[in-house]
Design a protein around this motif. Structure first.
Motif, PDB file in Angstrom:
ATOM      1  N   MET A   1     -16.785 -58.309  28.751  1.00  0.00           N
ATOM      2  CA  MET A   1     -18.144 -58.267  28.216  1.00  0.00           C
ATOM      3  C   MET A   1     -19.008 -59.330  28.880  1.00  0.00           C
ATOM      4  O   MET A   1     -18.527 -60.402  29.230  1.00  0.00           O
ATOM      5  N   LYS A   2     -20.282 -58.997  29.019  1.00  0.00           N
ATOM      6  CA  LYS A   2     -21.212 -59.979  29.582  1.00  0.00           C
ATOM      7  C   LYS A   2     -21.530 -61.053  28.543  1.00  0.00           C
ATOM      8  O   LYS A   2     -21.513 -60.809  27.342  1.00  0.00           O
ATOM      9  N   HIS A   3     -21.831 -62.227  29.027  1.00  0.00           N
ATOM     10  CA  HIS A   3     -22.175 -63.388  28.202  1.00  0.00           C
ATOM     11  C   HIS A   3     -23.690 -63.357  27.949  1.00  0.00           C
ATOM     12  O   HIS A   3     -24.485 -63.352  28.881  1.00  0.00           O
ATOM     13  N   ILE A   4     -24.084 -63.311  26.677  1.00  0.00           N
ATOM     14  CA  ILE A   4     -25.500 -63.215  26.302  1.00  0.00           C
ATOM     15  C   ILE A   4     -26.094 -64.611  26.142  1.00  0.00           C
ATOM     16  O   ILE A   4     -25.548 -65.444  25.415  1.00  0.00           O
ATOM     17  N   GLY A   5     -27.215 -64.852  26.797  1.00  0.00           N
ATOM     18  CA  GLY A   5     -27.956 -66.098  26.620  1.00  0.00           C
ATOM     19  C   GLY A   5     -29.125 -65.847  25.687  1.00  0.00           C
ATOM     20  O   GLY A   5     -29.920 -64.928  25.927  1.00  0.00           O
ATOM     21  N   ILE A   6     -29.219 -66.616  24.618  1.00  0.00           N
ATOM     22  CA  ILE A   6     -30.286 -66.427  23.631  1.00  0.00           C
ATOM     23  C   ILE A   6     -31.224 -67.628  23.655  1.00  0.00           C
ATOM     24  O   ILE A   6     -30.813 -68.747  23.375  1.00  0.00           O
ATOM     25  N   VAL A   7     -32.484 -67.379  23.996  1.00  0.00           N
ATOM     26  CA  VAL A   7     -33.506 -68.424  23.936  1.00  0.00           C
ATOM     27  C   VAL A   7     -34.036 -68.462  22.510  1.00  0.00           C
ATOM     28  O   VAL A   7     -34.683 -67.525  22.053  1.00  0.00           O
ATOM     29  N   ASP A   8     -33.749 -69.535  21.819  1.00  0.00           N
ATOM     30  CA  ASP A   8     -34.114 -69.700  20.411  1.00  0.00           C
ATOM     31  C   ASP A   8     -35.508 -70.318  20.313  1.00  0.00           C
ATOM     32  O   ASP A   8     -35.679 -71.510  20.542  1.00  0.00           O
ATOM     33  N   ILE A   9     -36.498 -69.470  19.986  1.00  0.00           N
ATOM     34  CA  ILE A   9     -37.852 -69.973  19.760  1.00  0.00           C
ATOM     35  C   ILE A   9     -37.979 -70.400  18.303  1.00  0.00           C
ATOM     36  O   ILE A   9     -38.354 -71.532  17.991  1.00  0.00           O
ATOM     37  N   THR A  10     -37.684 -69.488  17.402  1.00  0.00           N
ATOM     38  CA  THR A  10     -37.584 -69.820  15.982  1.00  0.00           C
ATOM     39  C   THR A  10     -36.152 -69.518  15.558  1.00  0.00           C
ATOM     40  O   THR A  10     -35.663 -68.406  15.749  1.00  0.00           O
ATOM     41  N   THR A  11     -35.496 -70.479  14.981  1.00  0.00           N
ATOM     42  CA  THR A  11     -34.075 -70.351  14.687  1.00  0.00           C
ATOM     43  C   THR A  11     -33.788 -69.257  13.663  1.00  0.00           C
ATOM     44  O   THR A  11     -32.750 -68.593  13.734  1.00  0.00           O
ATOM     45  N   ALA A  12     -34.705 -69.039  12.725  1.00  0.00           N
ATOM     46  CA  ALA A  12     -34.496 -67.982  11.732  1.00  0.00           C
ATOM     47  C   ALA A  12     -34.338 -66.623  12.409  1.00  0.00           C
ATOM     48  O   ALA A  12     -33.421 -65.851  12.104  1.00  0.00           O
ATOM     49  N   GLY A  13     -35.232 -66.322  13.348  1.00  0.00           N
ATOM     50  CA  GLY A  13     -35.168 -65.046  14.059  1.00  0.00           C
ATOM     51  C   GLY A  13     -33.998 -64.969  15.017  1.00  0.00           C
ATOM     52  O   GLY A  13     -33.324 -63.938  15.122  1.00  0.00           O
ATOM     53  N   ALA A  14     -33.732 -66.071  15.728  1.00  0.00           N
ATOM     54  CA  ALA A  14     -32.645 -66.085  16.708  1.00  0.00           C
ATOM     55  C   ALA A  14     -31.288 -65.916  16.038  1.00  0.00           C
ATOM     56  O   ALA A  14     -30.422 -65.184  16.528  1.00  0.00           O
ATOM     57  N   CYS A  15     -31.095 -66.581  14.898  1.00  0.00           N
ATOM     58  CA  CYS A  15     -29.817 -66.482  14.184  1.00  0.00           C
ATOM     59  C   CYS A  15     -29.634 -65.102  13.560  1.00  0.00           C
ATOM     60  O   CYS A  15     -28.515 -64.572  13.526  1.00  0.00           O
ATOM     61  N   LEU A  16     -30.724 -64.506  13.074  1.00  0.00           N
ATOM     62  CA  LEU A  16     -30.639 -63.146  12.540  1.00  0.00           C
ATOM     63  C   LEU A  16     -30.212 -62.180  13.641  1.00  0.00           C
ATOM     64  O   LEU A  16     -29.378 -61.299  13.429  1.00  0.00           O
ATOM     65  N   CYS A  17     -30.767 -62.368  14.829  1.00  0.00           N
ATOM     66  CA  CYS A  17     -30.434 -61.523  15.977  1.00  0.00           C
ATOM     67  C   CYS A  17     -28.970 -61.718  16.382  1.00  0.00           C
ATOM     68  O   CYS A  17     -28.234 -60.748  16.585  1.00  0.00           O
ATOM     69  N   ALA A  18     -28.529 -62.969  16.460  1.00  0.00           N
ATOM     70  CA  ALA A  18     -27.145 -63.264  16.841  1.00  0.00           C
ATOM     71  C   ALA A  18     -26.167 -62.692  15.824  1.00  0.00           C
ATOM     72  O   ALA A  18     -25.133 -62.109  16.183  1.00  0.00           O
ATOM     73  N   ASN A  19     -26.489 -62.832  14.555  1.00  0.00           N
ATOM     74  CA  ASN A  19     -25.619 -62.305  13.509  1.00  0.00           C
ATOM     75  C   ASN A  19     -25.521 -60.786  13.581  1.00  0.00           C
ATOM     76  O   ASN A  19     -24.451 -60.205  13.355  1.00  0.00           O
ATOM     77  N   GLU A  20     -26.640 -60.137  13.934  1.00  0.00           N
ATOM     78  CA  GLU A  20     -26.632 -58.680  14.050  1.00  0.00           C
ATOM     79  C   GLU A  20     -25.783 -58.223  15.229  1.00  0.00           C
ATOM     80  O   GLU A  20     -25.131 -57.167  15.163  1.00  0.00           O
ATOM     81  N   ILE A  21     -25.767 -59.003  16.312  1.00  0.00           N
ATOM     82  CA  ILE A  21     -24.903 -58.676  17.451  1.00  0.00           C
ATOM     83  C   ILE A  21     -23.440 -58.645  17.006  1.00  0.00           C
ATOM     84  O   ILE A  21     -22.692 -57.718  17.319  1.00  0.00           O
ATOM     85  N   VAL A  22     -23.047 -59.656  16.239  1.00  0.00           N
ATOM     86  CA  VAL A  22     -21.674 -59.734  15.745  1.00  0.00           C
ATOM     87  C   VAL A  22     -21.379 -58.598  14.763  1.00  0.00           C
ATOM     88  O   VAL A  22     -20.341 -57.925  14.848  1.00  0.00           O
TER      89      VAL A  22
END
Length: 228
Positions: A1-22
């Motif tokens: 699998m490719k390694h995803i890089g996440i640019v966290d602008i607002t942590t609430a949105g970034a963490c919601l996105c990361a959690n949805e990936i999992v």
């Protein structure tokens, strides 16, 4: 699998996105396997100041600093779970050492795929009143509707002063919900990655395009292509 890089602008949105990936990976694979991802954030005030001043050039530079760091730890491509910074997406693309997935393009394609002709765009005032989605939707023959000034102010306050600092007032959420229900549209774009924390199709009563989870699903698909 490719390694995803996440640019966290607002942590609430970034963490919601990361959690949805999992979460989405678990649904698909029926296992605990998911792509590796790394998230990087500068202090939010640095982004906010540049966005407030509409300094897209320096915002792109700041985001590319994050991308450089993510590149060094092995990320293969980048997602930015935040809508407003996509005003700078062309400059980011030009200067990024890694491929960057455009949230705006994904959302527009989803609206077109589902046959929506008229969508209500919600997000920060910059996103709504600055026309972030207007032209790309128009190119797909989709009309974008923007809330009135007073409703835009309410949504901006909800995002900046309640959701991001985790101080959500249920009365604020409900009052805005009543405002949103008045608009005639086929669907609603939750054009701020924090908005899905408080709104969905159940409480808004119409189809929603959840930009946060949509980006997560696309990133997961991209990360697992050719995965054996």
């Amino acid at each position: 699998m490719k390694h995803i890089g996440i640019v966290d602008i607002t942590t609430a949105g970034a963490c919601l996105c990361a959690n949805e990936i999992v979460a989405q990976s678990a649904k698909i694979t029926l296992s605990k396997k998911h792509p590796e991802f790394t998230m990087h954030a500068f202090s939010y005030d640095q982004y906010y100041d540049l966005i407030h001043r509409k300094d897209w050039i320096n915002l792109a530079k700041k985001i590319c600093e994050s991308i450089e760091l993510l590149s060094k730890v092995g990320a293969d491509f980048i997602i930015i779970p935040s809508n407003t910074p996509h005003y700078a997406i062309e400059m980011i693309d030009q200067n990024s050492p890694l491929p960057v997935i455009s949230l705006i393009d994904i959302v527009t394609d989803e609206c077109h795929r589902k046959g929506y002709k008229k969508v209500l765009v919600l997000g920060t005032k910059q996103t709504m009143q600055g026309g972030l989605y207007d032209e790309v939707l128009k190119a797909k023959n989709i009309l974008s509707i923007i809330p009135t000034d007073d409703v835009c102010d309410k949504i901006e306050n909800l995002i900046r002063n309640e959701i991001i600092p985790s101080k959500i007032n249920s009365m604020t959420v409900e009052n805005i919900q009543k405002d949103i229900e008045k608009y005639d549209c086929d669907a609603i774009i939750l054009g701020c990655t924090e908005l899905p924390i408080v709104y969905d199709e159940n409480n808004l009563g119409k189809p929603v395009v959840d930009t946060t989870r949509l980006l997560a699903h696309y990133a997961l698909q991209f990360a697992t292509e050719n995965d054996h």
